[in-house]
Design a protein around this motif. Structure first.
Motif, mmCIF file in Angstrom:
data_model
loop_
_atom_site.group_PDB
_atom_site.id
_atom_site.type_symbol
_atom_site.label_atom_id
_atom_site.label_comp_id
_atom_site.label_asym_id
_atom_site.label_seq_id
_atom_site.Cartn_x
_atom_site.Cartn_y
_atom_site.Cartn_z
ATOM 1 N N CYS A 11 -14.493 -40.188 -41.849
ATOM 2 C CA CYS A 11 -14.958 -41.533 -42.200
ATOM 3 C C CYS A 11 -14.600 -42.479 -41.068
ATOM 4 O O CYS A 11 -13.423 -42.849 -40.906
ATOM 5 N N ASP A 12 -15.596 -42.874 -40.280
ATOM 6 C CA ASP A 12 -15.346 -43.776 -39.161
ATOM 7 C C ASP A 12 -15.793 -45.202 -39.450
ATOM 8 O O ASP A 12 -15.782 -46.059 -38.568
ATOM 9 N N SER A 13 -16.198 -45.462 -40.696
ATOM 10 C CA SER A 13 -16.592 -46.815 -41.097
ATOM 11 C C SER A 13 -16.394 -46.959 -42.594
ATOM 12 O O SER A 13 -16.297 -45.973 -43.328
ATOM 13 N N MET A 14 -16.369 -48.183 -43.066
ATOM 14 C CA MET A 14 -16.225 -48.425 -44.492
ATOM 15 C C MET A 14 -17.440 -47.919 -45.250
ATOM 16 O O MET A 14 -17.334 -47.448 -46.374
ATOM 17 N N GLY A 15 -18.618 -47.980 -44.619
ATOM 18 C CA GLY A 15 -19.821 -47.493 -45.272
ATOM 19 C C GLY A 15 -19.769 -46.003 -45.535
ATOM 20 O O GLY A 15 -20.149 -45.535 -46.613
ATOM 21 N N VAL A 16 -19.285 -45.241 -44.559
ATOM 22 C CA VAL A 16 -19.170 -43.796 -44.732
ATOM 23 C C VAL A 16 -18.100 -43.473 -45.772
ATOM 24 O O VAL A 16 -18.244 -42.542 -46.569
ATOM 25 N N LEU A 17 -17.017 -44.247 -45.792
ATOM 26 C CA LEU A 17 -15.983 -44.062 -46.818
ATOM 27 C C LEU A 17 -16.556 -44.297 -48.208
ATOM 28 O O LEU A 17 -16.315 -43.509 -49.134
ATOM 29 N N GLU A 18 -17.322 -45.356 -48.374
ATOM 30 C CA GLU A 18 -17.919 -45.648 -49.680
ATOM 31 C C GLU A 18 -18.857 -44.522 -50.109
ATOM 32 O O GLU A 18 -18.935 -44.165 -51.288
ATOM 33 N N GLN A 19 -19.578 -43.941 -49.147
ATOM 34 C CA GLN A 19 -20.456 -42.809 -49.447
ATOM 35 C C GLN A 19 -19.656 -41.637 -49.978
ATOM 36 O O GLN A 19 -20.053 -40.974 -50.955
ATOM 37 N N ALA A 20 -18.509 -41.358 -49.354
ATOM 38 C CA ALA A 20 -17.658 -40.248 -49.791
ATOM 39 C C ALA A 20 -17.084 -40.501 -51.179
ATOM 40 O O ALA A 20 -17.051 -39.593 -52.027
ATOM 41 N N ILE A 21 -16.638 -41.725 -51.426
ATOM 42 C CA ILE A 21 -16.084 -42.065 -52.740
ATOM 43 C C ILE A 21 -17.157 -41.942 -53.810
ATOM 44 O O ILE A 21 -16.930 -41.381 -54.890
ATOM 45 N N SER A 22 -18.343 -42.451 -53.518
ATOM 46 C CA SER A 22 -19.453 -42.377 -54.475
ATOM 47 C C SER A 22 -19.819 -40.932 -54.786
ATOM 48 O O SER A 22 -20.076 -40.570 -55.943
ATOM 49 N N ALA A 23 -19.829 -40.082 -53.744
ATOM 50 C CA ALA A 23 -20.167 -38.670 -53.952
ATOM 51 C C ALA A 23 -19.129 -37.995 -54.829
ATOM 52 O O ALA A 23 -19.471 -37.177 -55.698
ATOM 53 N N ALA A 24 -17.862 -38.348 -54.642
ATOM 54 C CA ALA A 24 -16.792 -37.745 -55.449
ATOM 55 C C ALA A 24 -16.905 -38.170 -56.908
ATOM 56 O O ALA A 24 -16.790 -37.346 -57.821
ATOM 57 N N ILE A 25 -17.158 -39.439 -57.124
ATOM 58 C CA ILE A 25 -17.218 -39.957 -58.491
ATOM 59 C C ILE A 25 -18.470 -39.466 -59.225
ATOM 60 O O ILE A 25 -18.444 -39.206 -60.432
ATOM 61 N N SER A 26 -19.569 -39.312 -58.484
ATOM 62 C CA SER A 26 -20.833 -38.912 -59.116
ATOM 63 C C SER A 26 -20.984 -37.401 -59.250
ATOM 64 O O SER A 26 -21.927 -36.933 -59.913
ATOM 65 N N PHE A 27 -20.072 -36.631 -58.649
ATOM 66 C CA PHE A 27 -20.220 -35.187 -58.661
ATOM 67 C C PHE A 27 -20.191 -34.617 -60.076
ATOM 68 O O PHE A 27 -19.334 -34.954 -60.891
ATOM 69 N N LYS A 28 -21.144 -33.730 -60.331
ATOM 70 C CA LYS A 28 -21.172 -32.934 -61.554
ATOM 71 C C LYS A 28 -21.428 -31.488 -61.160
ATOM 72 O O LYS A 28 -22.205 -31.227 -60.239
ATOM 73 N N PRO A 29 -20.779 -30.549 -61.828
ATOM 74 C CA PRO A 29 -20.990 -29.145 -61.470
ATOM 75 C C PRO A 29 -22.468 -28.786 -61.442
ATOM 76 O O PRO A 29 -23.233 -29.156 -62.338
ATOM 77 N N MET A 30 -22.864 -28.070 -60.397
ATOM 78 C CA MET A 30 -24.255 -27.664 -60.227
ATOM 79 C C MET A 30 -24.485 -26.308 -60.885
ATOM 80 O O MET A 30 -23.628 -25.426 -60.827
ATOM 81 N N ASP A 31 -25.657 -26.141 -61.513
ATOM 82 C CA ASP A 31 -25.969 -24.840 -62.101
ATOM 83 C C ASP A 31 -26.553 -23.918 -61.034
ATOM 84 O O ASP A 31 -26.808 -24.331 -59.898
ATOM 85 N N LYS A 32 -26.745 -22.660 -61.383
ATOM 86 C CA LYS A 32 -27.204 -21.667 -60.407
ATOM 87 C C LYS A 32 -28.550 -22.029 -59.804
ATOM 88 O O LYS A 32 -28.792 -21.804 -58.614
#
Length: 301
Positions: A237-258
């Motif tokens: 994460c070299d910017s706040m925008g990229v950090l926010e993207q990572a946080i959003s991806a973590a919070i929105s993650f749901k297990p994927m089916d096959k």
């Protein structure tokens, strides 16, 4: 922030972690802001390395961890030294830069040569230094990293078994293209799961090179790696925008089916076939210790 167990260590870490190299790229103020914002938002895993940005990454992280932030962090760094002496000297430098008397996890960096396992476990090798540092309370856990070939990871794990040693963590590339070429996911990940070793996923986007294939988005890359039995997915994460993207991806993650996994892998199959976008496997572009072999022997950058 979703949390996961770090192997059998008894520690829980955030599903996403902050890469240490990239915080050395923006201004110092911005690098510190990225680390502190991540910790304030629930990310607790911090990656770093003795050689990142000539030590500047560790220095910045050390400044970010002042004023009570150290207690929020699970702090990891890596050492290049292959000899006991060089590893000891590098560890002392890292402790000073990070402003702490104990690092939660120290890993042997860039295990990318066929000779590395024997060298690390040899008499007077770096493993001796790390074991002594753990006994002295300077580090809590020990791991290793590499990005070149799964067979070298497997050789390192066999060497550990031979010497009656157990790694706490292993760091390796895990991404939507790795499954198709020299796959750490297929060859190493099952061994780590069986041994209950903490799995640290890296290069989910290959420093952005995977995105050049135009087959996947950043969030798809992060979610794919999170869907594996990873303890944490480390992302730069070299910017706040990229950090926010990572946080959003973590919070929105749901297990994927096959079916979802299969569809994502099918999109990347052709692009991934020869490792064109996984340059850390097929070139020396990301091999810091190849460009600077002295790092394996000394504590001089």
């Amino acid at each position: 922030m979703p949390m996961r167990p770090l192997g059998k260590t008894g520690v829980s870490v955030s599903i996403v972690g902050i890469g240490g190299f990239h915080i050395g790229e923006p201004s110092e103020q911005e690098g510190i802001r990225i680390v502190r914002t991540a910790l304030d938002r629930g990310i607790n895993f911090l990656d770093n390395c003795w050689d990142y940005n000539d030590g500047k990454s560790e220095e910045r992280m050390g400044k970010a961890l002042r004023d009570g932030y150290r207690d929020k962090a699970f702090l990891m760094t890596k050492l290049d030294g292959r000899t006991k002496q060089s590893a000891q000297e590098q560890l002392e430098q890292s402790l000073r830069r990070l402003g702490t008397d104990r690092i939660d996890l120290v890993q042997i960096h860039e295990v990318i040569r066929d000779s590395d396992p024997d060298r690390c476990f040899a008499a007077g090798g770096c493993v001796e230094a790390l074991v002594e540092a753990k006994k002295a309370g300077k580090i809590r856990f020990i791991g290793f990293t590499g990005h070149k070939h799964p067979n070298i990871h497997l050789a390192m794990l066999r060497a550990a078994d031979t010497h009656g040693f157990a790694f706490d963590t292993v760091q390796m590339p895990l991404n939507v293209m790795d499954a198709h070429f020299r796959s750490f996911e297929h060859n190493v990940l099952p061994v780590l799961v069986e041994k209950r070793i903490g799995v640290l996923g890296m290069k989910s986007m290959g420093s952005g090179i995977l995105l050049e294939s135009k087959t996947v988005t950043p969030v798809e890359c992060l979610h794919y790696a999170m869907n594996l039995p990873t303890s944490v997915v480390i992302t730069g994460c070299d910017s706040m925008g990229v950090l926010e993207q990572a946080i959003s991806a973590a919070i929105s993650f749901k297990p994927m089916d096959k079916a979802e996994v299969a569809a994502l892998l099918e999109k990347t199959r052709a692009a991934a076939a020869e490792g064109k976008y996984e340059k850390f496997k097929t070139s020396e572009q990301f091999d810091g210790t190849v460009k600077n072999p002295k790092w394996l022997e000394t504590a001089t950058i």
